[in-house]
Design a protein around this motif. Structure first.
Motif, short mmCIF file in Angstrom:
data_model
loop_
_atom_site.label_atom_id
_atom_site.label_comp_id
_atom_site.label_asym_id
_atom_site.label_seq_id
_atom_site.Cartn_x
_atom_site.Cartn_y
_atom_site.Cartn_z
N ALA A 298 133.53 85.70 88.16
CA ALA A 298 134.81 85.20 88.67
C ALA A 298 136.00 85.89 88.02
O ALA A 298 137.14 85.68 88.44
CB ALA A 298 134.90 83.69 88.45
N PHE A 299 135.76 86.70 86.98
CA PHE A 299 136.87 87.43 86.35
C PHE A 299 136.93 88.83 86.95
O PHE A 299 136.01 89.63 86.78
CB PHE A 299 136.68 87.49 84.84
N ASP A 300 138.01 89.12 87.64
CA ASP A 300 138.19 90.41 88.32
C ASP A 300 139.00 91.33 87.41
O ASP A 300 140.23 91.40 87.50
CB ASP A 300 138.89 90.20 89.67
N THR B 47 134.51 95.12 90.38
CA THR B 47 134.97 94.98 91.77
C THR B 47 135.70 96.26 92.18
O THR B 47 135.86 97.19 91.37
CB THR B 47 135.93 93.79 91.90
N ASP B 48 136.18 96.29 93.40
CA ASP B 48 136.95 97.44 93.86
C ASP B 48 138.43 97.31 93.53
O ASP B 48 139.23 98.19 93.86
CB ASP B 48 136.75 97.67 95.36
N GLY B 49 138.82 96.20 92.90
CA GLY B 49 140.21 96.02 92.50
C GLY B 49 141.13 95.53 93.59
O GLY B 49 142.34 95.39 93.37
N SER B 50 140.59 95.26 94.77
CA SER B 50 141.43 94.83 95.89
C SER B 50 141.83 93.37 95.80
O SER B 50 142.74 92.92 96.49
CB SER B 50 140.68 95.07 97.21
N GLY B 51 141.14 92.61 94.97
CA GLY B 51 141.36 91.17 94.89
C GLY B 51 140.46 90.39 95.82
O GLY B 51 140.46 89.15 95.79
N ARG B 52 139.67 91.08 96.65
CA ARG B 52 138.72 90.42 97.56
C ARG B 52 137.31 90.59 97.00
O ARG B 52 136.54 91.44 97.44
CB ARG B 52 138.83 91.01 98.96
N ASN B 53 137.00 89.77 96.01
CA ASN B 53 135.72 89.91 95.31
C ASN B 53 134.67 88.94 95.84
O ASN B 53 134.05 88.19 95.10
CB ASN B 53 135.93 89.72 93.80
N ARG B 54 134.49 88.96 97.16
CA ARG B 54 133.56 88.00 97.77
C ARG B 54 132.13 88.23 97.31
O ARG B 54 131.38 87.27 97.11
CB ARG B 54 133.65 88.13 99.30
N GLN B 55 131.74 89.48 97.17
CA GLN B 55 130.36 89.76 96.76
C GLN B 55 130.08 89.17 95.38
O GLN B 55 129.02 88.56 95.17
CB GLN B 55 130.12 91.27 96.75
N ARG C 176 129.76 85.43 95.65
CA ARG C 176 128.47 85.03 96.22
C ARG C 176 127.37 85.09 95.17
O ARG C 176 126.51 84.21 95.09
CB ARG C 176 128.13 85.95 97.40
N THR C 177 127.41 86.15 94.35
CA THR C 177 126.44 86.25 93.25
C THR C 177 126.58 85.08 92.30
O THR C 177 125.59 84.47 91.86
CB THR C 177 126.65 87.58 92.48
N ALA C 178 127.82 84.73 91.99
CA ALA C 178 128.08 83.61 91.07
C ALA C 178 127.54 82.31 91.65
O ALA C 178 126.89 81.52 90.94
CB ALA C 178 129.57 83.50 90.80
N LEU C 179 127.82 82.06 92.93
CA LEU C 179 127.37 80.81 93.54
C LEU C 179 125.84 80.72 93.57
O LEU C 179 125.26 79.65 93.33
CB LEU C 179 127.94 80.69 94.95
N HIS C 180 125.18 81.85 93.82
CA HIS C 180 123.72 81.86 93.82
C HIS C 180 123.18 81.50 92.44
O HIS C 180 122.23 80.70 92.31
CB HIS C 180 123.23 83.25 94.25
N LEU C 181 123.77 82.04 91.38
CA LEU C 181 123.34 81.72 90.02
C LEU C 181 123.58 80.25 89.70
O LEU C 181 122.75 79.60 89.06
CB LEU C 181 124.09 82.62 89.02
N LEU C 182 124.72 79.73 90.13
CA LEU C 182 125.03 78.33 89.87
C LEU C 182 124.06 77.40 90.59
O LEU C 182 123.64 76.37 90.05
CB LEU C 182 126.47 78.04 90.30
N GLN C 183 123.68 77.77 91.79
CA GLN C 183 122.71 76.97 92.52
C GLN C 183 121.35 76.98 91.82
O GLN C 183 120.66 75.96 91.74
CB GLN C 183 122.59 77.48 93.96
N GLN C 184 120.97 78.15 91.28
CA GLN C 184 119.73 78.22 90.52
C GLN C 184 119.78 77.29 89.30
O GLN C 184 118.75 76.74 88.89
CB GLN C 184 119.49 79.66 90.04
#
Length: 600
Positions: free
Chosen positions: A341-343, A403-411, A414-422
């Motif tokens: 979550a830290f870009d 990230t690509d620095g655009s501020g749109r770090n959706r990928q 998504r990785t973070a949410l998957h880990l949190l669900q685990q």
């Protein structure tokens, strides 16, 4: 008297003489030295006159004024209580003085010479007969013994950890002292006992060492305190009778007659005060301020100078530190998720003007950073803890999420949410909750208001994951007390590293430090594998093994995701009013401000 009694007494006398002779032989067999290096040879010979990074002809005089943030209520830097004033190291001398252009080499200061065992199981120091405290009393071996006994008994918990390997300290005479070590494997101990400020036993007699105090202490160093405005300002005055002014380790240093520290409530106010000429020197750690704040007439006409001075210091690790004592952060998958979550790339581009490099290592900017897969030699170090560490330690090179620095770090989210669900968390109605329905909420504790601009975008990304986080900004005293008691969820903190890491690693990462209020193990790491690797690093027999063992420790810390890594820069960013000069050669591992002088 019978012959048997006489023979018995004779044998006892002979035995005692032999034992004394053996001890004397062991002591005298160790050659007297003018210094000691952690690994390898000393750069400077016994007849050196000054360090290469000083101007031995630098004139004395003038005043250097600096800024501090917050307040202070104590002049005792050796205890856990109170908020200590800046600059107190100027009051004290140490047995040995560090060369700032060598990784870790020390030369005689209070100690005229030293003797050390080949296996470094003991070291002896002979004090200089001319060494004096600021009240005129001589510095004796008893003062050395008193210092270590007092720090171990009443000082900060750091000292008990740092000097845990000392088994005995003896004053051999008025000017000679001997340290015995419980193990010959800790090769750093003979050096670090030489770096502790020596305290006057006669001054502390009848005083409460464990209580904060604003009484001006007695020391043997180059300065004493001449003015004190509690909580607001203090001035150190150069001692005209300083006993060590002409020693080779001090020649060209301590050139200002006064060193003054003025306190400001925050960095913004302090910067404006600097530009108004309220103080003289500033080291800047905020990229935005460096890029946009150092403008105006004093900069245009040359009255204020800006410099970036490159250095070779390891930069350690700064980041968002998660307190794993809190159940919220006890799961490694949760910690890894939050790092996504830290870009950094967006933050560096939009807030820092591209000034920083991402930190991926706890030994950033050094050969000790783990930047490749472990070598066969390093694998041999890691093998005993293979089953206790994350498997990625052996198969992957750690890189913080990018990230690509655009501020749109959706990928990344998504990785973070998957880990949190685990880890057992579920997203319900836009809120992340655990199995009991309790929401994911925590507090980020800050002491610098300026850091709010870095934290706020991080919090916005957390909100996209259904996590709520609050910023709490407190004053310096409250911040220090809360850190000492581990009373926080998350803080911004840095673990600094030297070019020769050693015993301080226990205070950073050991299980014992995690249970000791006031230690620097803010994370709360209690891991047998980490404990093992810390001891391996401390007992490294040479530089090659030190590097390998530091890399092994680095990998295990990295893959446990204890911090959300921030960034670093490998240069000093300084600004100063154009009335000072400094040597053309800068020390490799320090700014060397005490080598500067006032222009004639």
């Amino acid at each position: 008297m019978s012959d048997s009694v006489n023979i018995h007494r004779y044998l006892l006398a002979v035995s005692a003489f032999i034992a004394f002779s053996l001890l004397s032989t062991l002591t005298t067999a160790a050659e007297a030295r003018h210094g000691i290096a952690m690994h390898g040879q000393l750069k400077y010979p016994s007849d050196f006159q000054y360090f290469d990074y000083v101007n031995p002809e630098a004139p004395k005089g003038g005043s250097l004024r600096e800024a501090s943030i917050g307040t202070f209520d104590s002049l005792n830097p050796f205890i856990i209580k109170g908020t200590v004033a800046d600059g107190t190291s100027l009051l004290y001398d140490t047995l040995l003085s560090r060369a700032l252009d060598e990784p870790f080499s020390l030369y005689g200061l209070l100690a005229e010479q030293l003797r050390v065992a080949d296996d470094r199981s003991w070291i002896e120091f002979d004090l200089r007969p001319e060494a004096r405290f600021s009240d005129g009393q001589p510095v004796t071996a008893q003062d050395v013994v008193f210092t270590f006994e007092t720090l171990l008994e009443k000082g900060s918990p750091f000292f008990k950890s740092y000097y845990a390997g000392i088994s005995d300290i003896q004053a051999l005479s008025e000017r000679s002292v001997r340290f015995e070590f419980g193990s010959s494997l800790n090769r750093e101990l003979p050096l670090i006992v030489g770096e502790i400020p020596i305290l006057p036993a006669h001054y502390w007699a009848g005083r409460d060492f464990a209580a904060p105090s604003l009484d001006i202490p007695v020391g043997s160093g180059p300065y004493t305190i001449s003015q004190l405005d509690p909580g607001r300002s203090l001035t150190y005055e150069r001692r005209r009778d300083y006993w060590a002014a002409d020693l080779p380790v001090n020649r060209g240093r301590y050139n200002f007659d006064q060193r003054q520290f003025d306190y400001y409530r925050d960095g913004t106010v302090a910067l404006e005060a600097f530009k108004a000429g309220e103080y003289d020197f500033r080291s800047e750690n905020a990229s935005k301020a460096w890029a946009t704040g150092y403008t105006g007439a004093p900069f245009d006409d040359g009255r204020i100078r800006k410099e970036e001075i490159a250095h070779s210091n390891p930069r350690g690790m700064q980041g968002f530190i998660m307190n794993t004592r809190r159940p919220l952060f006890s799961d490694k998958r949760v910690r890894e998720a939050l790092a996504n979550a830290f870009d950094f790339e967006w933050t560096n581009r939009n807030l820092f003007y591209g000034a920083y490099t991402r930190s991926n290592s706890y030994f950033s900017n050094s050969e000790m950073a783990a930047t490749e897969l472990p070598s066969p030699d390093e694998l041999r170090i890691l093998e005993p803890v293979r089953d206790q560490v994350p498997p990625e330690v052996f198969t992957q090179v750690y890189q913080a999420p990018s990230t690509d620095g655009s501020g749109r770090n959706r990928q990344q989210l998504r990785t973070a949410l998957h880990l949190l669900q685990q880890a057992g968390w579920t997203l319900k109605n836009g809120k992340l909750v655990n199995a009991e329905g309790k929401p994911f909420h925590f507090e980020i504790l800050l002491v610098q208001k300026e850091f709010e601009r870095v934290v706020s975008p991080f919090i916005r990304n957390l909100e996209r994951l259904g996590i709520s986080a609050d910023i709490r900004i407190v004053d310096v005293s409250q911040y220090i007390n809360r850190l000492r008691q581990f009373d926080f969820d998350m803080v911004v903190y840095g673990f600094g590293q030297s070019s020769s890491p050693g015993n301080e690693q226990r205070d950073y990462w050991s299980s014992e430090a995690a249970k000791t209020p006031g230690s620097r193990n803010l994370i709360g790491i209690q891991d047998p594998a980490v404990d093992y690797l810390v001891e391996q690093l401390i007992t490294a027999p040479d530089r090659e093994q030190l590097v390998l063992r530091a890399r092994a420790l680095d990998r295990v810390l990295q893959w446990n995701h204890y911090v959300i890594p921030h960034y670093h820069i490998s240069a000093w960013r300084i600004a100063y009013w154009n009335k000072f000069e400094h040597p053309k050669v800068s020390p490799t591992y320090d700014l060397g401000l005490d080598t500067w002088w006032m222009k004639p």
